[in-house]
Design a protein around this motif. Structure first.
Motif, short mmCIF file in Angstrom:
data_model
loop_
_atom_site.label_atom_id
_atom_site.label_comp_id
_atom_site.label_asym_id
_atom_site.label_seq_id
_atom_site.Cartn_x
_atom_site.Cartn_y
_atom_site.Cartn_z
N LEU A 65 0.87 -1.17 0.00
CA LEU A 65 0.00 0.00 0.00
C LEU A 65 0.92 1.23 0.00
CD1 LEU A 65 -2.83 1.13 0.12
CD2 LEU A 65 -2.71 1.00 2.61
N LEU A 66 1.02 1.85 -1.16
CA LEU A 66 1.95 2.98 -1.27
C LEU A 66 1.22 4.28 -0.92
CD1 LEU A 66 3.58 1.81 -4.62
CD2 LEU A 66 4.46 1.51 -2.30
N HIS A 67 1.88 5.40 -1.11
CA HIS A 67 1.27 6.74 -0.99
C HIS A 67 0.53 6.98 0.33
CE1 HIS A 67 2.24 6.69 -5.14
NE2 HIS A 67 1.29 5.83 -5.43
N LYS A 265 8.80 7.44 7.84
CA LYS A 265 8.14 6.15 7.67
C LYS A 265 8.39 5.53 6.29
CE LYS A 265 3.82 5.54 8.79
NZ LYS A 265 3.89 4.16 9.32
N ALA A 266 8.56 6.40 5.31
CA ALA A 266 8.76 5.89 3.94
C ALA A 266 10.02 5.03 3.86
CB ALA A 266 8.84 7.05 2.96
N VAL A 267 10.97 5.28 4.74
CA VAL A 267 12.20 4.47 4.77
C VAL A 267 11.92 3.12 5.42
CG1 VAL A 267 14.56 4.39 5.68
CG2 VAL A 267 13.54 6.59 5.03
N VAL A 268 10.94 3.10 6.32
CA VAL A 268 10.79 1.95 7.22
C VAL A 268 9.69 0.98 6.80
CG1 VAL A 268 10.35 1.31 9.63
CG2 VAL A 268 11.55 3.44 9.14
N ASP A 269 8.54 1.49 6.34
CA ASP A 269 7.42 0.58 6.09
C ASP A 269 6.61 1.01 4.87
OD1 ASP A 269 5.00 2.23 6.84
OD2 ASP A 269 6.04 2.31 8.77
N PHE A 270 5.71 0.09 4.46
CA PHE A 270 4.79 0.38 3.35
C PHE A 270 3.36 0.50 3.85
CE2 PHE A 270 8.14 -1.57 0.59
CZ PHE A 270 8.28 -0.49 -0.27
N ASN A 271 3.18 1.03 5.03
CA ASN A 271 1.84 1.23 5.60
C ASN A 271 1.21 -0.10 6.03
OD1 ASN A 271 1.69 4.14 5.01
ND2 ASN A 271 1.73 3.42 2.90
N GLN A 272 0.14 0.04 6.78
CA GLN A 272 -0.61 -1.13 7.24
C GLN A 272 -1.37 -1.75 6.04
OE1 GLN A 272 -1.33 -3.87 8.56
NE2 GLN A 272 -1.13 -3.02 10.63
N TYR A 273 -1.73 -3.02 6.15
CA TYR A 273 -2.50 -3.74 5.12
C TYR A 273 -3.82 -3.00 4.86
CZ TYR A 273 -5.74 -7.30 3.41
OH TYR A 273 -6.70 -7.97 2.72
#
Ligand SMILES: Cc1ncc(COP(=O)(O)O)c(C=O)c1O
Length: 388
Positions: A65-67, A265-273
């Motif tokens: 889940l981008l953006h 956060k963009a470095v660390v994760d791609f957001n929650q499902y």
């Protein structure tokens, strides 16, 4: 192998000691009644589960889940906030979804602190607030919370040399662990103070819905900073909607702060499902019934637990908010909460959180989390009585 120095700051965790004490008690055959963690025994509503189930079947939800999450989620959060507090929120620029609010509060210092900068934190306070500061190489300045000040910090006591190097202040009311509520007048003073000293004001607000005996909810920081000039506020689905394991929360705040946290956060994760975001939207859009039910359960538990403690002669104040009871320890444990908790769990199987785990000023207290049925809570008070 050589490890970074910051690990040392993260190792001194009395909750890890408590985990060992619990495991040891269990190994000796004790049945553990765990009142040491604020992890709810209640479960997510059918409406939330159905939304997630449906999403799982939709294979379009299976990718990254981008953006910064979904616009639908950000809008649901913004609308919920405006409905509750009457302050407009721009869903595009002033909301950020998080993998739990702890994730957001722990990452934010990376966006605000240079090595050596101070963060002003509540003592006692939620351990990951300090953890995040250490990850960023910052220094913690603990602001003592004392019963005689209604567990509010005395802002004028922060030394000027600390203020000169401070970049952020973290508040969190209703407060874990003391259960205190801050009046709006205190938030107004805090906003003035942070403006004056050029500090970002962070408000961690997980217990926004968990309050008792009054129809007026605890204040939001934006009631004191309505144009979101210096503040960011953190919300979670773990408490109001019993979704702790789903790991979903969000931040609302000043657009530049939201953007900065998003960059980290963009470095660390791609957001929650995405399916969990859909469950969270269902939670935000639902009528208040399930929250009311949850609060009524905690209120009943609170009343019977406090009555039971009073019956055994342990006088503790009745909390007005949160799912906790903050109790001053009697002699001979008045200054040794860790010893009390390790001995209690060894002798009775009842696990509670030592106040010292929340900071120096938490020493002399223990925190009970009301995350078990009434009967179990009452039985645990009997066990505590026999231990005392
Ligand atoms: C003050 C505070 N912040 C954050 C959290 C964690 O929230 P989340 O589950 O959204 O990470 C808790 C949980 O007990 C809390 O008390």
């Amino acid at each position: 192998m050589q490890f970074a120095e910051r690990l040392q700051f993260l190792q001194a965790n009395v909750f890890a000691d408590m985990d060992r004490a619990k495991a040891k008690a269990k190994a000796t055959g004790k049945e553990i009644v765990d009142l040491s963690l604020g992890s709810s025994d209640l479960t997510a509503s059918e409406r939330v589960i159905a939304a997630i189930e449906q999403s799982l079947r939709d294979r379009n939800t299976h990718g990254y889940l981008l953006h910064h999450g979904t616009q639908a989620f950000r809008e649901a959060a913004a609308n919920w906030y405006t409905k509750r507090f009457g302050i407009p929120v721009d869903a595009q620029t002033e909301v950020l979804s998080l993998i739990g609010s702890q994730e957001g509060t722990a990452h934010l210092p990376l966006a605000l602190l240079n090595p050596g900068d101070f963060a002003l934190l509540l003592d006692p306070g939620y351990p990951s607030h300090a953890g995040g500061v250490y990850l960023a190489g910052g220094q913690v300045y603990p602001m003592p919370l004392l019963a005689e000040n209604d567990f509010l910090p005395v802002l004028a006591d922060v030394p000027l040399p600390v203020l000169a190097q401070a970049r952020m202040m973290v508040l969190s009311y209703p407060h874990n662990p003391t259960t205190a509520i801050a009046p709006l007048s205190f938030f107004e003073r805090a906003v003035d103070f942070c403006r004056q000293h050029n500090l970002v004001l962070v408000h961690d607000f997980p217990y926004v819905d968990i309050f008792f005996d009054t129809a007026s909810p605890p204040p939001s920081i934006f009631q004191a900073d309505p144009h979101k000039e210096i503040s960011i506020e953190f919300f979670t689905f773990s408490k109001s909607y019993n979704m702790g394991g789903f790991r979903i929360g969000y931040a609302i705040g000043n657009a530049r702060l939201i953007q900065a946290l998003r960059q980290i956060k963009a470095v660390v994760d791609f957001n929650q499902y995405k399916g969990i975001l859909n469950g969270a939207i269902a939670a935000l859009n639902a009528p208040d019934d399930s929250i009311k039910e949850t609060v009524a359960i905690y209120q009943k538990r609170r009343d019977s637990f406090i009555n039971a403690l009073h019956r055994i002669g342990w006088q503790v104040p009745t909390p007005k908010a949160t799912m906790y009871v903050w109790a001053k320890l009697p002699e001979p444990w008045a200054n040794n909460s860790i010893e009390f908790c390790t001995q209690l769990v060894a002798a009775t199987g009842v696990a509670v959180a030592p106040g010292a785990g929340f900071g120096k000023c938490g020493e002399g207290y223990v925190r009970f989390a009301l995350v078990q049925d009434l009967e179990i809570l009452e039985a645990s008070v009997e066990k505590i009585a026999s231990f005392l």
